[in-house]
Design an enzyme around this catalytic site. Structure first.
Site, PDB file in Angstrom:
ATOM      1  N   TYR A  74     114.125 -34.238 -10.023  1.00  0.00           N
ATOM      2  CA  TYR A  74     114.666 -35.272  -9.139  1.00  0.00           C
ATOM      3  C   TYR A  74     115.359 -36.341  -9.978  1.00  0.00           C
ATOM      4  CZ  TYR A  74     111.437 -33.171  -5.725  1.00  0.00           C
ATOM      5  OH  TYR A  74     110.746 -32.302  -4.915  1.00  0.00           O
ATOM      6  N   HIS A  96     107.822 -25.485  -9.900  1.00  0.00           N
ATOM      7  CA  HIS A  96     108.710 -25.859  -8.783  1.00  0.00           C
ATOM      8  C   HIS A  96     109.267 -24.627  -8.055  1.00  0.00           C
ATOM      9  CE1 HIS A  96     111.304 -29.581  -7.637  1.00  0.00           C
ATOM     10  NE2 HIS A  96     111.078 -28.836  -6.575  1.00  0.00           N
ATOM     11  N   SER A 112     109.397 -31.574   3.271  1.00  0.00           N
ATOM     12  CA  SER A 112     110.347 -31.769   4.381  1.00  0.00           C
ATOM     13  C   SER A 112     109.629 -31.671   5.738  1.00  0.00           C
ATOM     14  CB  SER A 112     111.502 -30.769   4.297  1.00  0.00           C
ATOM     15  OG  SER A 112     112.194 -30.904   3.080  1.00  0.00           O
ATOM     16  N   PRO A 113     108.522 -32.407   5.903  1.00  0.00           N
ATOM     17  CA  PRO A 113     107.760 -32.295   7.154  1.00  0.00           C
ATOM     18  C   PRO A 113     108.496 -32.873   8.358  1.00  0.00           C
ATOM     19  CG  PRO A 113     106.926 -34.108   5.818  1.00  0.00           C
ATOM     20  CD  PRO A 113     107.925 -33.381   4.965  1.00  0.00           C
ATOM     21  N   LEU A 114     109.520 -33.696   8.076  1.00  0.00           N
ATOM     22  CA  LEU A 114     110.340 -34.246   9.171  1.00  0.00           C
ATOM     23  C   LEU A 114     111.631 -33.444   9.317  1.00  0.00           C
ATOM     24  CD1 LEU A 114     109.862 -38.019   8.231  1.00  0.00           C
ATOM     25  CD2 LEU A 114     108.707 -36.763  10.076  1.00  0.00           C
ATOM     26  N   GLY A 115     111.653 -32.235   8.758  1.00  0.00           N
ATOM     27  CA  GLY A 115     112.879 -31.430   8.840  1.00  0.00           C
ATOM     28  C   GLY A 115     114.049 -32.154   8.192  1.00  0.00           C
ATOM     29  N   GLY A 153     114.672 -35.122   8.060  1.00  0.00           N
ATOM     30  CA  GLY A 153     115.147 -36.189   8.946  1.00  0.00           C
ATOM     31  C   GLY A 153     115.480 -35.702  10.341  1.00  0.00           C
ATOM     32  N   PHE A 154     115.772 -34.412  10.512  1.00  0.00           N
ATOM     33  CA  PHE A 154     116.262 -33.930  11.811  1.00  0.00           C
ATOM     34  C   PHE A 154     115.247 -34.131  12.936  1.00  0.00           C
ATOM     35  CE2 PHE A 154     116.905 -30.704  15.068  1.00  0.00           C
ATOM     36  CZ  PHE A 154     118.179 -31.060  15.477  1.00  0.00           C
TER      37      PHE A 154
HETATM   38  N1  LIG Z   1     108.859 -28.514  -3.588  1.00  0.00           N
HETATM   39  C1  LIG Z   1     110.108 -28.555  -3.185  1.00  0.00           C
HETATM   40  O1  LIG Z   1     110.913 -27.667  -3.462  1.00  0.00           O
HETATM   41  C2  LIG Z   1     110.560 -29.722  -2.339  1.00  0.00           C
HETATM   42  C3  LIG Z   1     111.758 -29.661  -1.617  1.00  0.00           C
HETATM   43  C4  LIG Z   1     112.142 -30.762  -0.856  1.00  0.00           C
HETATM   44  C5  LIG Z   1     111.328 -31.880  -0.802  1.00  0.00           C
HETATM   45  N2  LIG Z   1     110.178 -31.932  -1.536  1.00  0.00           N
HETATM   46  C6  LIG Z   1     109.271 -33.104  -1.496  1.00  0.00           C
HETATM   47  O2  LIG Z   1     108.957 -33.387  -0.137  1.00  0.00           O
HETATM   48  C7  LIG Z   1     109.265 -34.739   0.153  1.00  0.00           C
HETATM   49  C8  LIG Z   1     109.677 -34.890   1.610  1.00  0.00           C
HETATM   50  O3  LIG Z   1     110.718 -33.994   1.944  1.00  0.00           O
HETATM   51  P1  LIG Z   1     112.201 -34.445   2.302  1.00  0.00           P
HETATM   52  O4  LIG Z   1     112.467 -35.796   1.775  1.00  0.00           O
HETATM   53  O5  LIG Z   1     113.069 -33.308   1.920  1.00  0.00           O
HETATM   54  O6  LIG Z   1     112.237 -34.435   3.883  1.00  0.00           O
HETATM   55  P2  LIG Z   1     111.515 -35.227   5.066  1.00  0.00           P
HETATM   56  O7  LIG Z   1     110.380 -36.007   4.574  1.00  0.00           O
HETATM   57  O8  LIG Z   1     111.301 -34.207   6.123  1.00  0.00           O
HETATM   58  O9  LIG Z   1     112.687 -36.181   5.584  1.00  0.00           O
HETATM   59  C9  LIG Z   1     113.238 -37.187   4.797  1.00  0.00           C
HETATM   60  C10 LIG Z   1     114.478 -37.698   5.516  1.00  0.00           C
HETATM   61  O10 LIG Z   1     114.104 -38.207   6.782  1.00  0.00           O
HETATM   62  C11 LIG Z   1     114.502 -39.567   6.922  1.00  0.00           C
HETATM   63  N3  LIG Z   1     113.359 -40.234   7.577  1.00  0.00           N
HETATM   64  C12 LIG Z   1     112.117 -40.399   7.081  1.00  0.00           C
HETATM   65  N4  LIG Z   1     111.320 -41.009   7.973  1.00  0.00           N
HETATM   66  C13 LIG Z   1     112.073 -41.223   9.070  1.00  0.00           C
HETATM   67  C14 LIG Z   1     111.815 -41.819  10.335  1.00  0.00           C
HETATM   68  N5  LIG Z   1     110.608 -42.265  10.649  1.00  0.00           N
HETATM   69  N6  LIG Z   1     112.842 -41.889  11.233  1.00  0.00           N
HETATM   70  C15 LIG Z   1     114.077 -41.407  10.922  1.00  0.00           C
HETATM   71  N7  LIG Z   1     114.376 -40.830   9.740  1.00  0.00           N
HETATM   72  C16 LIG Z   1     113.383 -40.743   8.821  1.00  0.00           C
HETATM   73  C17 LIG Z   1     114.767 -40.061   5.532  1.00  0.00           C
HETATM   74  O11 LIG Z   1     115.833 -40.974   5.521  1.00  0.00           O
HETATM   75  P3  LIG Z   1     115.640 -42.506   5.067  1.00  0.00           P
HETATM   76  O12 LIG Z   1     115.389 -42.488   3.602  1.00  0.00           O
HETATM   77  O13 LIG Z   1     116.957 -43.107   5.429  1.00  0.00           O
HETATM   78  O14 LIG Z   1     114.495 -43.022   5.866  1.00  0.00           O
HETATM   79  C18 LIG Z   1     115.189 -38.783   4.776  1.00  0.00           C
HETATM   80  O15 LIG Z   1     116.570 -38.562   4.917  1.00  0.00           O
HETATM   81  C19 LIG Z   1     110.361 -35.106  -0.857  1.00  0.00           C
HETATM   82  O16 LIG Z   1     110.452 -36.492  -1.058  1.00  0.00           O
HETATM   83  C20 LIG Z   1     109.903 -34.356  -2.087  1.00  0.00           C
HETATM   84  O17 LIG Z   1     108.927 -35.141  -2.778  1.00  0.00           O
HETATM   85  C21 LIG Z   1     109.786 -30.855  -2.291  1.00  0.00           C
END
Ligand SMILES: NC(=O)c1ccc[n+]([C@@H]2O[C@H](COP(=O)([O-])OP(=O)(O)OC[C@H]3O[C@@H](n4cnc5c(N)ncnc54)[C@H](OP(=O)(O)O)[C@@H]3O)[C@@H](O)[C@H]2O)c1
Length: 329
Positions: free
Chosen positions: A57, A125, A204-207, A209-210
């Site tokens: 990252y 990873h 990516s538990p919030l998809g 952001g979707f």
């Molecule tokens: N192991 C792997 O290969 C892998 C891959 C991907 C991710 N990850 C890890 O998983 C973590 C989470 O996954 P992710 O960041 O991909 O996806 P996520 O948590 O599903 O979604 C993050 C996105 O949602 C938005 N968001 C968050 N809370 C919100 C809310 N309450 N209302 C509206 N929008 C919201 C954020 O934008 P804003 O910042 O503008 O709020 C960001 O764009 C990452 O930070 C990383 O540490 C690991």
């Protein structure tokens, strides 16, 4: 915030962690370092004890930010990071590399950037097909014996790989994508983890952001935003998948909570050894997301969500073809 234990290990963490990736990587320009540090410390103040980063990252920047933010509370938090790539001369490529000597080199760098003498949870990873997983697990076992690492994890590994790794060095957690719009882990992965006593950390538990409803039909993403490469975020897919967000939004409205909270509470309701790590760069969203830990979904709520999921056929792959070849191995 309530605590959860990842599988049969003694690794206890807050029921929701903080995914720190988006503060430096993946979703557009990096957040200002001081703002990112404040956000991470705000999460600590609100009871989060589980922080997720990775060498890739940035590369490197996110570990530095996480290390600086958590240094004053190092003994109160669990830091998870990941190895598995080299980056080329420009630091931009991601070349799989889990050779044992490279893992050792990566761990030394992570320890420095994280300002710590031990990594609580160290994930591979992505599985490197050039290196037997037994060799990877073997070097992590040595690092644990040397006191540099406490727990071993894998990310997006297939079930045979998980079993082979676990036989050499018990795996504490698998971190793979899992959410209301990506449920493949339910088929083989979750039963295997349950059998072996391994915890699960949905990324990516919030998809991405979707699922929060914040990304509408017609949304577009810059070339520095990973979602510009994801078929599931193409205009056609966003349009088709909006039906799921609408249904979830209606269920959330009836309960007086938000769609993001439904998405996280649903994950928490699946198994007591699941610990989602939503990411955000914004304090008000951090607070909203953490509020999900207090949202109890009844059997009726869960069946309404199941009905909503049955009604919508999700369109679009979760990865481009090139990245798809790196998961589930
Ligand atoms: N192991 C792997 O290969 C892998 C891959 C991907 C991710 N990850 C890890 O998983 C973590 C989470 O996954 P992710 O960041 O991909 O996806 P996520 O948590 O599903 O979604 C993050 C996105 O949602 C938005 N968001 C968050 N809370 C919100 C809310 N309450 N209302 C509206 N929008 C919201 C954020 O934008 P804003 O910042 O503008 O709020 C960001 O764009 C990452 O930070 C990383 O540490 C690991």
């Amino acid at each position: 915030m309530q605590k959860r234990t990842l599988g049969k290990s003694n690794l206890e963490v807050s029921a929701l962690g903080l995914g720190c990736m988006g503060l430096s990587h993946g979703y557009g320009p990096a957040t200002d370092t001081q703002e990112a540090i404040s956000l991470i410390r705000a999460a600590v103040d609100r009871g989060v004890t589980f922080f997720d980063t990775a060498e890739v990252y940035g590369p490197y920047l996110n570990e530095e930010v996480v290390g600086e933010a958590l240094a004053p509370v190092r003994d109160q938090v669990v830091i998870a990071t990941k190895f598995g790539f080299t980056f080329g001369d420009d630091n931009k490529q991601q070349i799989l590399n889990s050779r044992p000597e490279h893992i050792r080199w990566a761990v030394e760098g992570s320890l420095k950037r994280l300002r710590t003498d031990v990594i609580d949870l160290l994930y591979q990873h992505r599985v490197d097909p050039e290196v037997p997983i037994e060799d990877v697990a073997g070097v992590v076992k040595e690092l644990i014996a040397e006191g540099k690492v406490k727990h071993f994890g894998l990310s997006e590994a297939g079930v045979q790989t998980i079993r082979r790794a676990h036989a050499v060095q018990p795996v504490t957690a698998l971190q793979s994508e899992y959410s209301l719009w990506w449920r493949e882990p339910e088929t083989e992965v979750l039963p295997t983890l349950e059998e072996l006593g391994i915890g699960f950390v949905p990324f990516s538990p919030l998809g991405k952001g979707f699922l929060t409803g914040a990304i509408k039909e017609g949304a577009s993403f810059g070339s520095d935003d990973f979602r510009s490469t994801v078929p599931r975020f193409s205009p056609e897919a966003l349009k088709a998948n909006q039906a799921l967000v609408d249904l979830l939004g209606a269920i959330a409205g009836e309960k007086g909570v938000t769609a993001a909270q439904i998405a996280l509470a649903w994950l928490l309701a699946q198994k007591p050894w699941i610990v989602p790590i939503p990411g955000t760069t914004k304090l008000h969203r951090l607070e909203e997301n953490l509020g999900a830990a207090a949202v109890a979904l009844s059997e009726i709520d869960l069946s309404k969500i199941a009905e909503a999921l049955d009604q919508v056929q999700i369109q679009g792959d979760r990865y481009s073809a090139a990245l798809q070849s790196r998961v589930g191995r």
